[in-house]
Scaffold this active site. Structure first.
Site, short mmCIF file in Angstrom:
data_model
loop_
_atom_site.label_atom_id
_atom_site.label_comp_id
_atom_site.label_asym_id
_atom_site.label_seq_id
_atom_site.Cartn_x
_atom_site.Cartn_y
_atom_site.Cartn_z
N GLU A 187 80.19 87.16 135.44
CA GLU A 187 79.31 87.25 133.91
C GLU A 187 78.60 88.53 133.75
O GLU A 187 78.79 88.58 135.25
CB GLU A 187 77.67 86.24 134.18
CG GLU A 187 76.89 86.72 132.71
CD GLU A 187 75.31 85.32 133.19
OE1 GLU A 187 75.04 85.60 132.30
OE2 GLU A 187 75.26 85.20 134.60
N LYS A 195 76.55 81.72 125.12
CA LYS A 195 75.20 81.37 126.21
C LYS A 195 74.30 80.98 126.12
O LYS A 195 73.00 81.94 125.07
CB LYS A 195 75.14 82.24 127.17
CG LYS A 195 74.15 81.81 128.52
CD LYS A 195 74.30 82.90 129.43
CE LYS A 195 73.00 82.79 130.01
NZ LYS A 195 72.27 83.89 131.88
N CYS A 255 76.48 81.12 134.01
CA CYS A 255 75.16 80.26 134.65
C CYS A 255 74.49 79.39 134.62
O CYS A 255 74.51 78.90 135.52
CB CYS A 255 74.61 82.62 134.40
SG CYS A 255 73.50 82.41 135.72
#
Length: 445
Positions: A80, A179, A212
């Site tokens: 990321e 995300k 994440c």
């Protein structure tokens, strides 16, 4: 008629050969990238300057892709923020963004780079995948325009998404994930309106992808495994790995074991901010992982995995309440050291004997350890630690409350100044070198 008979005979002869060549294993790679950060600026730079900066990181990643392919890897995951970093606002992020189309458009940027407007980063990633015949997973910023008819449209008329892209071995865009659960420091970005559950099929298994902080939430992380039945999770991340938690490698390994899937995690490598910890994990054990606070160099990890992994036979549910009630002669330690770690106060007590029972309390939470040391060097110190309370540093999180697997409520809370989505009540068993409790290099449960 004779021709037909010969064709049928040929098919019967060839089919067993083809079937015997099918493999139930594949080789995967992740790259822990020592990111080269752009200069922090309050004013936007030009797109050409931004691309020049990203090309520095793309050159590094391309070497990792080529090396992984030479080692037989079918897929490689990169981190990321691995091309541009994260020190941005709504204006300065603009030159680093590209429009990422829906993968249903059937697009190979390496062959048709201008089909959806300028997309030099996607073109390079596509060519890396195509030239090395390997799936490439990377993280970029997707730019989408919106207008006043959209009540959620930002005032500047654009959405900026933290986005994972996947290019197959022919260079085709096969997956795009925005995300959903943004972390503190991502205020310049937008979450999609709803969580996305992104999967794609390959000759070596079914893959799901998220980013994440998503790992801490039911949607999309758990849904990909429990409902959509993926074999492997792809996990670009930029995860702080502060001692004594070593949270990156611990959470990743535990997630693979608990969910019964392969887990490919690629992290940024930056020792100055305590960021390291990548790995290739199977349900039974970590196949390859990397944690190094001593050097500033990145690392390529390559390992073999099962196409359809089986849950670990070692994994079992422990009744901790029953265990706690079984403890006899409970008496908290008196030799306690207070240490502040990432803004929170921890309590530690040293394990001075070769074996024994030891307890430590923090408020109304107590941790108990029964232990025996196989050996202990003179420059080592083992300690049992505890933290009980709310960790109130990070920003806004989305909470989901489930009962019997069903979503019964969903809300958003802010950790500033009083509320938080993250409750810590943890015990830690750690090893310290040179008698510095703050420098634990091995974290337990």
């Amino acid at each position: 008629m004779v021709f037909i008979q010969l064709c049928v005979a040929f098919l019967f002869l060839v089919f067993p050969v083809c079937k015997s060549q099918a493999s139930d294993k594949y080789i995967a790679a992740v790259y822990e990238h020592a990111l080269v950060f752009p200069d922090v600026t309050e004013k936007p730079i030009t797109p050409a300057e931004a691309l020049r900066m990203m090309n520095i990181n793309l050159d590094i990643l391309e070497k990792a892709v080529k090396e992984a392919a030479k080692k037989g890897a079918r897929i490689i995951v990169t981190p990321e923020d691995g091309l541009h970093g994260w020190h941005f606002n709504r204006e300065t992020i603009v030159p680093y963004t590209e429009d990422v189309p829906d993968p249903q458009v059937n697009w190979i940027p390496c062959k048709y780079p201008q089909r959806f407007g300028p997309a030099p980063v996607q073109e390079r990633l596509s060519c890396m995948a195509k030239d090395s015949t390997i799936y490439v997973v990377a993280n970029i910023v997707d730019r989408k325009t919106c207008n006043s008819s959209d009540p959620l449209c930002p005032s500047d008329g654009r959405y900026y998404y933290n986005t994972n892209v996947v290019f197959d071995s022919e260079g085709k865009l096969v997956a795009r994930y925005h995300k959903y659960n943004l972390f503190t420091g991502e205020e310049h970005l937008n979450p999609p309106k709803e969580p996305e559950q992104i999967t794609f099929d390959t000759p070596f298994g079914k893959f799901g992808i998220f980013t994440c902080w998503d790992i801490m939430f039911y949607d999309p992380a758990v849904i990909l495994v429990n409902t959509l039945k993926v074999d492997t999770i792809l996990f670009p991340t930029a995860w702080f790995n502060f001692l004594p938690h070593l949270s990156a490698v611990k959470i990743q390994s535990a997630w693979a074991m608990g969910m019964g899937v392969n887990f490919l995690s690629s992290n940024i490598h930056n020792t100055s901010i305590g960021m390291t910890g990548s790995g290739i994990y199977a349900p039974d054990k970590p196949r390859e992982y990397y944690y190094n606070m001593e050097t500033d160099e990145g690392k390529l990890l390559v390992s073999e995995l099962d196409v359809h992994p089986k849950p670990s036979a070692l994994y079992s549910v422990v009744d901790w309440n029953l265990y706690a009630n079984s403890i006899k002669n409970f008496s908290p330690a008196t030799n306690v050291t207070r240490v502040v770690i990432y803004f929170d106060e921890y309590m530690f007590t040293e394990l001075t004997e070769a074996e024994g029972n030891i307890s430590i309390c923090h408020g109304d939470l107590c941790c108990h350890l029964t232990y025996r040391m196989a050996e202990k060097r003179k420059d080592e110190v083992y300690a049992l630690g505890i933290f009980n309370g709310l960790h109130v540093v990070e920003g806004q999180f989305y909470l989901q409350v489930l009962k019997d697997g069903r979503l019964i409520s969903q809300s958003s809370v802010s950790s500033k100044p009083l509320l938080t989505a993250t409750l810590y009540g943890r015990c830690f068993l750690g090893l310290s070198l040179q008698h510095e409790l703050i420098r634990l290099i091995a974290a337990g449960v």
